[in-house]
Motif scaffolding. Structure first.
Motif, PDB file in Angstrom:
ATOM      1  N   PRO A  99       0.954  -1.356  -0.037  1.00 57.16           N
ATOM      2  CA  PRO A  99       0.013   0.048  -0.034  1.00 57.16           C
ATOM      3  C   PRO A  99       0.777   1.216   0.042  1.00 57.16           C
ATOM      4  N   GLN A 100       0.342   2.242  -0.770  1.00 54.82           N
ATOM      5  CA  GLN A 100       0.961   3.645  -0.561  1.00 54.82           C
ATOM      6  C   GLN A 100       0.901   4.147   0.770  1.00 54.82           C
ATOM      7  N   TYR A 101      -0.034   3.965   1.624  1.00 55.62           N
ATOM      8  CA  TYR A 101      -0.218   4.343   2.910  1.00 55.62           C
ATOM      9  C   TYR A 101      -0.585   3.289   3.868  1.00 55.62           C
ATOM     10  N   TYR A 102      -0.006   3.199   4.948  1.00 60.51           N
ATOM     11  CA  TYR A 102      -0.390   2.251   5.966  1.00 60.51           C
ATOM     12  C   TYR A 102      -0.745   3.060   7.234  1.00 60.51           C
ATOM     13  N   LEU A 103      -1.932   2.686   7.899  1.00 56.75           N
ATOM     14  CA  LEU A 103      -2.261   3.921   8.910  1.00 56.75           C
ATOM     15  C   LEU A 103      -2.179   3.244  10.267  1.00 56.75           C
ATOM     16  N   GLU A 104      -1.803   2.044  10.431  1.00 62.68           N
ATOM     17  CA  GLU A 104      -1.269   1.331  11.666  1.00 62.68           C
ATOM     18  C   GLU A 104      -2.912   1.598  12.743  1.00 62.68           C
ATOM     19  N   ALA A 105      -3.966   1.240  12.401  1.00 62.06           N
ATOM     20  CA  ALA A 105      -4.801   1.574  13.509  1.00 62.06           C
ATOM     21  C   ALA A 105      -4.989   0.672  14.384  1.00 62.06           C
ATOM     22  N   GLY A 106      -5.036  -0.660  14.271  1.00 65.15           N
ATOM     23  CA  GLY A 106      -4.814  -1.613  15.198  1.00 65.15           C
ATOM     24  C   GLY A 106      -6.355  -1.855  15.705  1.00 65.15           C
ATOM     25  N   VAL A 139      -8.551   9.727  12.225  1.00 66.81           N
ATOM     26  CA  VAL A 139      -7.518  10.740  12.514  1.00 66.81           C
ATOM     27  C   VAL A 139      -6.377  10.635  11.349  1.00 66.81           C
ATOM     28  N   ALA A 140      -5.909   9.282  11.306  1.00 71.00           N
ATOM     29  CA  ALA A 140      -4.925   9.084  10.245  1.00 71.00           C
ATOM     30  C   ALA A 140      -5.377   9.450   8.934  1.00 71.00           C
ATOM     31  N   PHE A 141      -6.594   8.810   8.415  1.00 74.12           N
ATOM     32  CA  PHE A 141      -7.064   9.230   7.267  1.00 74.12           C
ATOM     33  C   PHE A 141      -7.041  10.334   6.868  1.00 74.12           C
ATOM     34  N   GLU A 142      -7.460  11.282   7.821  1.00 70.15           N
ATOM     35  CA  GLU A 142      -7.716  12.854   7.512  1.00 70.15           C
ATOM     36  C   GLU A 142      -6.458  13.531   7.047  1.00 70.15           C
ATOM     37  N   LYS A 143      -5.369  12.915   7.697  1.00 69.24           N
ATOM     38  CA  LYS A 143      -4.103  13.648   7.581  1.00 69.24           C
ATOM     39  C   LYS A 143      -3.423  13.193   5.882  1.00 69.24           C
ATOM     40  N   ILE A 144      -3.769  11.924   5.598  1.00 70.50           N
ATOM     41  CA  ILE A 144      -3.229  11.705   4.453  1.00 70.50           C
ATOM     42  C   ILE A 144      -4.221  12.263   3.181  1.00 70.50           C
ATOM     43  N   CYS A 145      -5.524  12.416   3.596  1.00 65.43           N
ATOM     44  CA  CYS A 145      -6.394  13.104   2.851  1.00 65.43           C
ATOM     45  C   CYS A 145      -5.955  14.557   2.137  1.00 65.43           C
ATOM     46  N   GLU A 146      -5.632  14.938   3.258  1.00 71.26           N
ATOM     47  CA  GLU A 146      -5.396  16.557   3.264  1.00 71.26           C
ATOM     48  C   GLU A 146      -3.928  16.753   2.619  1.00 71.26           C
ATOM     49  N   SER A 147      -2.947  15.609   2.658  1.00 71.11           N
ATOM     50  CA  SER A 147      -1.760  15.916   1.993  1.00 71.11           C
ATOM     51  C   SER A 147      -1.841  15.189   0.641  1.00 71.11           C
TER      52      SER A 147
END
Ligand code: UD1
Length: 374
Positions: A57-64, A77-85
């Motif tokens: 994956p391009q992004y791995y968010l480690e939610a667990g 929280v983690a997904f919002e960051k990568i959507c913004e960037s």
């Protein structure tokens, strides 16, 4: 068009594999995979990426893990960051797990379009976390890709515009047919499961046993409503022990189920062969030749229908009614009598079953054709 394709838990991985593969035929599409990390054990996650030929994956968010609120919040929280960037034009979510819900909410609030694959399914059972995930995701999605007629009916009833609903068939069946072809081409050698795993007591390696085609059952069981309640789990176990007098049951055990078996001290017969969760290939290798599949999973109800294999669903309801109406699925309920009755009926039912429309291996192609047209 930049698309974030989201997957988080085991049942998502077989759905994103064909979607990603089909995206490569569209040079105008840049499809980037986001793994939320909802499932993280090797057997629950990486083994599927390997088997299904999904790239890293391009992004791995480690939610667990965590409670539903904690897990959903961590993914958001983690997904919002990568959507913004990353600024995708579209977020594509599949299925009904917590990652589906979390990422669709985040995208929509950032005014990013959301496509839901496997939209419109309803069990009408709000005690099921997946039903809430399905309803909320569909309430805010822009494009609905639907697997069966009931999905179209449900979405129209909920006020969705006909023009946003697209009956495309089922990407999970795309994956299944692709994997079956691969298995034929490769021969079975590389698919044979390694039975390193649990015995009755949950440790060690089971005795070697030979499986004749169509002589055994394959089972999965993990729904909280089935395994988190002692009486329900005991009743199910009694039915399974009785079926195991007639045929061996192969049982890869989900982490939740393993924990609850230990807590409730559930005893299974010697004929129920337990092992850790299997990869996709190993699992398919076993269930494709089973006499019957016993399950509470959503996906296996559909995959067995696609291959014409009798299926007993250990649940009170199903959000996939086409598998009962046309397919091989018999809804058993969760009592001992219900499961044994369904087991007796399922073999005859499978003889007159058929495959739902457009479950032909080309759903992902139809999704991209529709999206690029839009
Ligand atoms: C999730 C999905 C469900 C899907 C199932 C398939 C939701 C609401 N549910 O349920 O729809 O059918 O996945 O497996 O999204 N655990 C591990 N290792 C892992 C993942 C989980 O040990 O890699 C443990 C967790 O710590 C937890 C239990 O397994 O104790 C359950 O995991 P969780 O992701 O909460 O839900 P599932 O029951 O797997």
């Amino acid at each position: 068009m930049k698309v974030f394709l989201v997957a988080g838990a085991r049942p998502n991985f077989m759905k994103i594999a064909p979607i990603y593969r089909a995206s490569l035929k569209h040079p105008e599409v840049s499809c980037q995979i986001v793994h939320t990390g909802q499932h993280y054990d090797h057997e629950m996650s990486q083994a599927f990426f390997d088997d299904l030929e999904i790239p890293t994956p391009q992004y791995y968010l480690e939610a667990g893990s965590g409670t539903h609120a904690v897990q959903t919040a961590k993914i958001m929280v983690a997904f919002e960051k990568i959507c913004e960037s990353g600024k995708p034009d579209l977020v594509m979510v599949v299925g009904d797990v917590n990652s589906t819900l979390a990422c669709s909410i985040v995208a929509k609030k950032l005014l990013i379009k959301v496509a839901h694959v496997e939209a419109g399914l309803r069990s009408f059972d709000l005690a099921m976390p997946e039903e809430i995930n399905r309803m909320v995701t569909d309430a805010i999605s822009d494009y609905f890709f639907v697997t069966e007629e009931s999905g179209v009916t449900n979405l129209l009833r909920e006020g969705k515009a006909q023009s946003s609903i697209h009956y495309v068939g089922h990407v999970m069946i795309d994956n299944l047919l692709h994997q079956i072809e691969k298995m034929k081409a490769e021969g079975s050698g590389s698919w044979i499961p390694a039975f390193a795993g649990m015995t009755k007591s949950g440790a060690g390696r089971p005795e070697g046993f030979k499986l004749e085609k169509k002589s055994y059952a394959f089972m999965t069981l993990h729904r909280p409503s089935n395994v988190d309640d002692r009486n329900t789990f005991m009743g199910i176990a009694e039915a399974l022990n009785e079926i195991a007098q007639k045929m061996i049951i192969i049982f890869p055990v989900h982490p939740r189920t393993k924990k609850m078996m230990e807590q409730f001290q559930i005893e299974f017969s010697e004929n129920i062969k337990m092992m850790p969760p299997l990869g996709f290939k190993e699992s398919l290798f076993l269930w494709k030749d089973a006499a019957v599949v016993l399950t509470d999973s959503g996906g296996l109800q559909e995959e067995t229908t696609a291959l014409g294999i009798p299926c007993v669903t250990i649940r009170e309801n199903t959000e996939r009614p086409i598998t009962v109406e046309l397919g091989t699925n018999v809804l058993a309920g969760t009592t001992k009598e219900g499961i044994l009755n369904a087991y007796r009926q399922c073999f005859a039912k499978a003889k007159s079953a058929s495959i739902p429309p457009l479950w032909d291996g080309r759903a992902a192609e139809r999704i991209w054709a529709k999206l690029t047209e839009i």
